[in-house]
Design an enzyme around this catalytic site. Structure first.
Site, PDB file in Angstrom:
ATOM      1  CB  THR A  29     -65.774  46.371 -26.579  1.00  0.00           C
ATOM      2  OG1 THR A  29     -66.891  45.764 -26.677  1.00  0.00           O
ATOM      3  CG2 THR A  29     -64.689  45.753 -27.772  1.00  0.00           C
ATOM      4  CG  ASP A  30     -69.195  42.727 -25.159  1.00  0.00           C
ATOM      5  OD1 ASP A  30     -69.425  43.785 -26.291  1.00  0.00           O
ATOM      6  OD2 ASP A  30     -71.253  43.397 -24.957  1.00  0.00           O
ATOM      7  CD  GLU A  31     -69.087  46.055 -30.466  1.00  0.00           C
ATOM      8  OE1 GLU A  31     -69.163  45.999 -31.877  1.00  0.00           O
ATOM      9  OE2 GLU A  31     -69.467  46.992 -29.690  1.00  0.00           O
TER      10      GLU A  31
ATOM     11  CE  LYS B 213     -60.812  48.480 -27.492  1.00  0.00           C
ATOM     12  NZ  LYS B 213     -60.372  49.361 -27.036  1.00  0.00           N
TER      13      LYS B 213
END
Length: 345
Positions: free
Chosen positions: A125-127, A157
Site C-alpha cells: 500500500t502507499d500508506e 505493511k
C-alpha cells in the site's frame, strides 16, 4: 501454471481472481483465505464454478498448515493479498495486524524458500510512505520515498515489505512488491469510505465524514490494479517495487458529494465526526516507473469508475444486506464447507 492467491475472498483478491480466470483460463488457481470478518466467500460465488479454481480455508500465519499446502500443491507463484487492512481497526486491535501482516508474510516467504524458490509477489500500500502535505500538490510518492508509517496497519505493511526485500537480498528469493493507492470497486467491505457512503445514502442514513473531509486520496479502480499486478508478474523485474496510482486525487468530501449527487440524495445527510488519530492528510502516487518499464497506466477515470461502482452496489442489495446483518459469514458453512478442497496431508 499454478498460483496461490492469499486473501482471495477479500475485496481486491476476489477481483483479481475474476480478472485472472478470465485472462488466464488455462492456469490453476488456489484461493487461500482465513475468512475473517472482511473475507467473504460470497464474493467468489461465480468464480468457484470454474474448474481451475480451488478454495482452501486457512491462516497464512499457521506454519504447519502453509507447509502442508505448499507440499501438496507445489505452486509456481504466490500472490499475497492476505492482510488486515482497515486503519481504524488497527488502532483498536494492533496485535491482529502484526500477526497476519508481518508473521503471516514471513511464513509464506519461508514456504516459498522451502518448496522450490517460488515466485512471490507482495501486495502492499502507499500508506507505508506516510502522508504528504495538502499545500504541496507537486509532491508525489515514488519508489524511492522513505518509508514513514503512521498507523499500526501501515507499519505492519511496511514491515512485510522490508521482510520481503530481505528474503530477496539474503536468500535470492524471486520477489516483487507493488504499492497501490486507494482501491474502489465491487466487493469492497462496507467499512471503507465508498461502499459505506453508497449504502448510507441509499438508505437515507447519515454519512459520517472525518474532520472537515479535506484528506486527499488517489483513487484507483480495482480492475486497473489487477491489470498492473498481472503485468508485474509477467514482466516485472525481480526484487523491484512498483507504485500503482490512479491519477484520481479527490478529497473525501468530493467523493462523498459525488456519491450523493449520483444517488440523488441531499448533502444534508453529511455528518462531520471527530477525526481519527494520526489521520494521513494526502496520498499521491507517481506511477512513472510501472508505465515506463511495463507500459501500464490507469484506464478508468474516477468519474466513470464511481458510476460503475455505485451501480454495482445498488444492483447487489442482497450482498450488502448479508454484510450488514452479519449473515455473510455463514455462507461458508451453509454453502461450501462440504465442497472445500482438501489437500493431502
Amino acid at each position: 501454471m499454478k498460483r496461490i492467491i492469499t486473501g482471495g475472498a477479500g475485496f481486491i483478491g476476489s477481483n483479481f481472481i475474476y480478472y485472472m480466470l478470465n485472462l488466464h483460463p488455462e492456469d490453476e488457481f488456489i484461493c487461500l483465505d482465513k475468512l475473517t470478518y472482511a473475507g467473504n466467500l460470497e464474493n467468489l460465488t461465480e468464480a468457484l464454478e470454474h474448474k481451475n479454481l480451488k478454495f482452501v480455508k486457512g491462516d497464512i500465519a499457521d506454519r504447519k498448515f502453509i507447509y502442508d499446502l505448499f507440499e501438496a500443491e507445489k505452486p509456481d507463484q504466490v500472490i499475497n493479498f492476505a492482510a488486515e487492512s482497515h486503519v481504524d481497526r488497527s488502532v483498536l486491535y494492533p496485535d491482529e495486524f502484526l500477526n497476519t501482516n508481518i508473521m503471516g508474510t514471513g511464513v509464506l516467504l519461508d514456504a516459498c524458500r522451502k518448496y522450490g524458490n517460488i515466485r512471490f509477489h507482495q501486495v502492499s500500500t502507499d500508506e507505508v510512505y506516510g502522508d504528504l502535505p495538502l499545500d504541496r500538490p507537486d509532491l508525489f510518492f515514488t519508489e524511492k520515498t522513505p518509508l514513514h508509517a503512521s498507523s499500526p496497519y501501515s507499519a505492519s505493511k511496511a514491515s512485510a515489505d522490508l521482510i520481503t526485500q530481505a528474503y530477496h537480498r539474503t536468500y535470492n528469493l524471486p520477489v516483487t512488491i507493488s504499492r497501490c493507492s486507494n482501491n474502489y470497486g465491487a466487493y469492497q467491505f462496507p467499512e471503507k469510505l465508498i461502499p459505506l457512503m453508497i449504502w448510507n445514502a441509499e438508505h437515507d442514513k447519515q454519512l459520517p465524514v472525518y474532520g472537515e473531509g479535506k484528506n486527499v486520496r488517489d483513487w484507483l479502480y480495482v480492475e486497473d490494479h489487477c491489470h498492473a499486478i498481472d503485468l508485474i508478474l509477467e514482466k516485472g523485474k525481480i526484487g523491484e517495487v512498483y507504485n500503482i496510482g490512479g491519477h484520481n486525487e479527490k478529497t473525501n468530501m468530493e467523493v462523498v458529494t459525488m456519491i450523493l449527487e449520483k444517488t440523488g440524495k441531499s448533502t444534508d445527510l453529511i455528518k462531520h465526526v471527530t477525526d481519527r488519530p494520526g489521520h494521513d492528510r494526502r496520498y499521491a502516487i507517481d506511477p512513472t516507473k510501472i508505465h515506463d518499464e511495463l507500459g501500464w497506466e490507469p484506464e478508468t477515470p474516477f468519474a466513470k469508475g464511481i458510476v460503475y461502482t455505485i451501480d454495482w452496489y445498488l444492483s447487489h442489495n442482497e450482498w450488502m444486506e448479508h454484510i450488514m446483518n452479519g449473515s455473510y459469514d455463514k455462507y461458508y458453512e451453509t454453502m461450501y464447507k462440504d465442497r472445500e478442497h482438501k489437500f493431502a496431508r
